[in-house]
Design a protein around this motif. Structure first.
Motif: not given
Length: 554
Positions: A338, A383-387, A401, A403, A442, A444, A483
């Motif tokens: 990150r 690359h991360e899914i935050t929601e 999100r 990085y 970020e 969607r 997640p």
């Protein structure tokens, strides 16, 4: 009774269902003059009855039952060695098989030149998907005879006792037996065999079929797949200490760096991919057991590892357990950290602070990853899914999100896309990533799985979406980390106006690296009619007949 050429011992414990398959593979050997010993570690299921029935069918089969359960593989093997009548010995687990020519080929290697043992290739078969591969193929690629393990220390990675045929005189001369009362006995036994052997032969032919179930239920998992148990960690480290002591006692201390590298690259690496899923208490116990041993390993062994693995090891040794979880995700997949930090010399380090000790600075220096200069298609992003939010039908909205620690992306919004291919035709869903600050974006995206292009015969399988970035005509595709745990989402989808119904499930991957996982399962007419018909048409004989008919009609 004539003396058999080879004794093959099948060890078994509560495996009545698979024992007949293992024994059948021995009865089918092209070299028939063998003795088969079924060594039962005091099974409590139907194994005794099955074993006695097998022995009644073939005079070459003998059934040996231990008076009490030993809890491991060593005792049943050792008891079988005591009664074995042949000059050469092999070992088979009840859930595996020998290829038809295994005995013939290994025996020929012994007769070609007098050696202490002969070994061959191991064919691995995934039980869950049928995929086949060769275990350590680079080590068994050619026929060769080595005068000792020093000729190729890489062979320490091939620690299976079951891929080898041993001369009985060799085992007896060195009083070499399987160590009882410990797990991972193969590692110690094989290290001893390699070091004690004056010569051994390697053949490239497959001599063992190893069925693996990497995701078996915890209750039925093999010892190697019980990595969730702290006792498993303790057992593995304990056997490493025994191997280290043996290397010194037997005059093979020069192999220590090679053996340490094998431990880091194979044994520790098996745990590393699971670390993101472990809770704080487990990680603390893991570090308590592992770190003292890691401190004793050769610095040269660490230097031979990829940088991402060295980072995980150092974070663990420094007690940075939360960071261990982050660094372990995506190992081997080019997933970026990150954050990175630079010091006054220009060196770049993993994380948001410059390490305080010399060893940490050496191991956490990620300058060699070339985060800011490597070609864009191979650049490192995260690359991360935050929601994740479920929408109407089979749609979902993902908050993502990205990085960019190497600052490879220009200032401003970025064009991105999700890539998904359930079948041969890819689904592309474009969206925008907006800058939050340098190195962080970020966005969607709405993913409607009902819009995926399913093959005519339907699709039964799993896919993991990729995230694609573009810059100056170049494209980069990377993993999309989800997640680690979220409630599964399941929805019916009536593809092709209802003629190809499926059930689609969005779920956590549940294992490293923890990607977003989408599972398609045909239902209704797709499952009952279309897919069975397509599978019949896909058979080689049917395809050949169809090509023949087509050529005749031309």
């Amino acid at each position: 009774m004539t003396t058999p050429d080879v004794t093959v011992t099948v060890i078994v414990y509560n495996d009545a269902a698979r024992l007949p398959r293992a024994v059948a593979s021995l009865r089918a050997q092209t070299h028939a003059n063998i003795e088969i010993v079924i060594s039962d570690d005091h099974s409590t299921d139907d194994t005794p009855a099955v074993a006695r029935q097998l022995a009644a069918q073939d005079h070459r089969i003998h059934y040996l039952r231990l008076p009490e359960n030993s809890g491991g593989c060593s005792a049943p093997r050792n008891r079988a060695i005591e009664i074995a009548r042949a000059p050469y010995l092999m070992f088979l687990d009840s859930d595996d098989e020998l290829p038809p020519r295994a005995v013939e080929l290994l025996l020929a290697a012994h007769r070609e030149r007098e050696v202490d043992f002969a070994m061959g290739a191991v064919r691995r078969v995934r039980v869950d998907n049928g995929r086949r591969s060769t275990w350590m193929p680079h080590l068994v690629a050619e026929h060769r005879t080595l005068d000792g393990i020093e000729a190729d220390p890489r062979l320490l990675f091939e620690h299976l006792s079951t891929s080898k045929m041993y001369a009985r005189t060799f085992l007896d001369r060195h009083q070499l037996r399987f160590p009882e009362g410990i797990h991972y006995e193969d590692q110690l036994f094989s290290a001893q065999a390699y070091c004690l052997a004056k010569a051994f032969t390697i053949i490239p032919d497959p001599v063992y079929v190893w069925y693996i179930e990497p995701f078996a239920a915890a209750a039925s998992a093999s010892i190697s797949n019980q990595r969730h148990k702290i006792s498993n960690v303790r057992d593995r480290v304990h056997v490493q200490h025994l191997i280290d002591d043996f290397l010194v006692e037997s005059g093979h201390a020069a192999l220590r760096e090679d053996k340490d590298y094998k431990f880091l690259k194979h044994d520790f690496r098996m745990y590393a991919g699971d670390l993101p899923y472990r809770d704080e208490e487990w990680l603390e116990s893991f570090a308590e057991i592992m770190n003292p041993y890691l401190e004793a390993l050769s610095p040269g062994a660490y230097a031979r590892l990829p940088r991402s693995e060295r980072v995980v090891l150092q974070l663990l040794r420094d007690g940075r357990l939360s960071d261990v979880r982050l660094a372990a995700r995506g190992l081997g997949h080019g997933v970026a950290p990150r954050h990175v930090t630079s010091d006054s010399s220009g060196a770049t380090y993993w994380g948001d602070t410059v390490p305080s000790s010399d060893p940490a600075r050496r191991e956490l220096d990620v300058s060699d990853l070339e985060l800011d200069t490597r070609p864009f298609p191979t650049a490192h992003f995260r690359h991360e899914i935050t929601e994740l939010t479920q929408g109407p039908g089979a749609s979902l909205t993902l908050a993502i999100r990205t990085y960019d620690p190497g600052l490879r992306l220009p200032v401003g919004p970025q064009r991105a896309a999700l890539l998904l291919a359930p079948g041969r035709r890819r689904m592309t869903v474009p969206f925008r990533l907006d800058p939050v600050r340098p190195g962080l974006f970020e966005g969607r995206v709405r993913l409607d799985l009902a819009a995926a292009r399913i093959p005519l015969q339907g699709f039964d399988g799993v896919r993991h979406p990729l995230l694609r970035l573009e810059q100056q005509g170049l494209a980069h595709s990377g993993l999309l980390l989800a997640p680690l745990d979220f409630p599964s989402i399941t929805a019916p989808v009536a593809y092709r106006s209802g003629t190809a119904p499926h059930q689609v499930t969005v779920e956590p991957e549940g294992r490293t690296p923890g990607r977003l996982q989408i599972r398609w399962q045909p239902t209704g007419v797709t499952a009952r009619v279309i897919r069975p018909a397509a599978q019949k048409l896909a058979r080689p004989k049917v395809r050949r007949a169809m090509r023949l008919v087509s050529s005749l009609l031309k």
